[in-house]
Write a protein that holds these residues in place. Structure first.
Motif: not given
Length: 570
Positions: A349-355
């Motif tokens: 989830e953190h990864f997708k938000n950063m992207v």
């Protein structure tokens, strides 16, 4: 100022660009005229006669670790010497360096080049539970015992720079020796000793970042940086390369805030002084521990600050999604369709938000992704970002893509994702294929590194060396391997990997030139020989279209031209 470059024989060029014998008129480094013969010039125009030499657009390395090899050559211990890959040879070289005059100059003993495969059999003699732990602090401590470096921190990066071998002194300084399971590393792992349940001495992925952040003595001395840059440019120009996508070097020289990084300062200083021959498409690391909104804001400010630079571009984030096969840290999808999430460096989830946030800000992203699970997650995140932000010509890039699901290749095309591949790796390396890749991948090892499948789906494939992981960045070596799927000059089928993915010579040359410039959003300035482009050429000793495919690596780089000026000549 004008310059006439006469009698070139352009043997390959980007689509719809000139090929064959010609003269080229250059003004202020830019091509203003191409014609079979140019005679209407002023008397004071500088003329360079190429005498019919074979010429193509200069090469571009689309994934390279700037300065790493040069820093190592000048101050560190290289453990990647050909033919010397035993544990005993590693330890002797480390001990000899620690006792040498140059080793005594520094407060830290460091280097790179060891391979996990070397330690597998060595460790296994003590029990199966030791096999995959990598090198131990016990070995390093013993090697340094009684030397001037006995009480100095020591660290050695693996040949792929995804793991680090450290001594007890370094682990204590970082607070990582005791209770390694409670050390707040951002990702990756600290290998634990079965002997005393303390840190074994091998750090994987994000655990290496924790070490660098907590031991200031590991920073590379500023005095070495300028020398390393000058040597790096010489190496690139010797290999016909005039543009690079700089994905970082040793992490101790590049932090997530490039505005306080010695590498950033080095680039900017040399750019202002007009000393850069190469174009640097520079990437800044971002890790899960970083406040991604702050990092994005910093890179946006640098993007604006350097938008008119001739040789620098700051618009890209470098993001590790997983690790590597060799360290057992690639995020793979199992037979049940489930991803090994333990090897994902980011929380999903953190990864997708950063992207999503980086894409919304208009930045480009360059993802390290080895396993099919990591690549699927990356594609999913980009797809969601485009759904929310609107699709644009972002040219987000997935590097390596060692294992990819067939159904995901089409998604590269649909999303406009660039595949940054390393054709020099497209063969069965006898040092690691059966000992490592087969162990971790099983039958999937035979389907590593798609190339033709990407090309057939109209995916842009930009080739990079990943130097110094690939020890020689010569693009012609990689072009040959991409065409033959074998080691250079080797016809033995035992070396051939996934031969259905052999690329054409024309496609491999494009991947090593135009496609790299396209990845960097500068294809209107570099990557082809055409009016309005910078006059960057490479001169070859032979025409690769007229030689046997397994002899391409024997072709020599005769000269490299930047802005019409010869900057390297054999």
């Amino acid at each position: 100022m004008q310059k006439l470059v006469k009698n070139l024989n352009i043997i390959w060029n980007a689509e719809n660009s000139y090929q064959g014998l010609c003269d080229i008129l250059v003004e202020d480094g830019v091509i203003v005229k191409i014609s079979p013969s140019i005679t209407d010039i002023d008397a004071d125009v500088d003329v360079v006669d190429m005498n019919g030499a074979y010429v193509m657009p200069a090469f571009w390395d689309a994934h390279i670790h700037v300065l790493a090899s040069e820093i190592m050559r000048n101050s560190l211990v290289s453990l990647n010497e050909e033919g010397k890959h035993s544990v005993e040879e590693y330890l002797k070289k480390i001990r000899d360096y620690a006792c040498s005059d140059i080793g005594k100059q520094f407060d830290v003993i460091n280097g790179a080049g060891w391979e996990d495969a070397t330690f597998m059999a060595y460790n296994q003699k003590d029990g199966e539970e030791f096999k995959l732990l990598g090198p131990s602090r016990f070995l390093l401590d013993e090697a340094l015992k009684g030397t001037p470096a006995e009480n100095k921190p020591a660290y050695f990066s693996s040949f792929d720079y995804h793991s680090i071998w450290v001594n007890t002194v370094a682990l204590k300084m970082a607070g990582m020796l005791n209770e390694p399971e409670n050390t707040p590393i951002p990702s990756g792992k600290i290998e634990v000793s079965p002997i005393d349940e303390k840190a074994w001495g091998c750090l994987r992925e994000g655990a290496t970042r924790y070490l660098y952040d907590n031991v200031t003595e590991l920073k590379i001395p500023d005095s070495l940086m300028q020398q390393a840059l000058e040597e790096f440019e010489c190496v690139m120009l010797k290999n016909g390369i005039t543009g690079v996508t700089a994905v970082g070097c040793d992490p101790s020289t590049l932090c997530s805030d490039p505005s306080v990084s010695p590498m950033y300062d080095l680039f900017v200083k040399n750019d202002k002084e007009g000393k850069l021959n190469l174009f640097y498409d520079s990437c800044a690391y971002i890790a899960p521990m970083d406040d991604y909104n702050e990092v994005i804001a910093r890179i946006k400010s640098l993007q604006e600050l350097h938008k008119d630079s001739k040789n620098l571009r700051f618009s890209t984030l470098k993001i590790f999604v997983d690790g590597v096969v060799e360290g057992g840290t690639a995020a793979l999808i199992d037979e049940n369709g489930m991803c090994d999430k333990a090897n994902l460096i980011w929380d999903e989830e953190h990864f997708k938000n950063m992207v999503i946030a980086a894409d919304k800000a208009g930045l480009q992203m360059h993802f390290h992704s080895i396993g099919d699970g990591a690549t699927k997650l990356t594609l999913d995140a980009i797809e969601e970002a485009f759904r929310l932000n609107g699709k644009r010509d972002a040219r987000h890039t997935i590097a390596h893509a060692q294992i990819v699901r067939d159904e995901d290749i089409e998604r590269f095309n649909q999303l406009g994702i660039i595949a940054s591949m390393q054709p020099a790796w497209f063969y069965k390396d006898p040092k690691i294929f059966d000992k490592v890749e087969r162990v971790y991948l099983g039958d999937r090892a035979d389907k590593e590194y798609y190339y033709k499948s990407f090309i057939d789906k109209s995916v842009c494939v930009a080739a990079g060396s990943d130097y110094p992981i690939t020890t020689d960045p010569n693009p012609l070596y990689a072009v040959e391997t991409g065409v033959t799927r074998s080691a250079n000059g080797v016809t033995d089928d035992a070396y051939k990997l996934n031969v259905d993915e052999c690329g054409s010579l024309a496609d491999l040359l494009k991947s090593h030139s135009y496609s790299g410039a396209y990845q960097a959003h500068v294809e209107n300035k570099m990557g082809s020989i055409a009016i309005g482009m910078r006059a960057n050429f490479v001169v070859l000793s032979e025409n690769p279209f007229e030689c046997e495919s397994n002899n391409i690596h024997q072709i020599k780089i005769i000269a490299t031209l930047v802005d019409g000026k010869i900057v390297y000549k054999q």
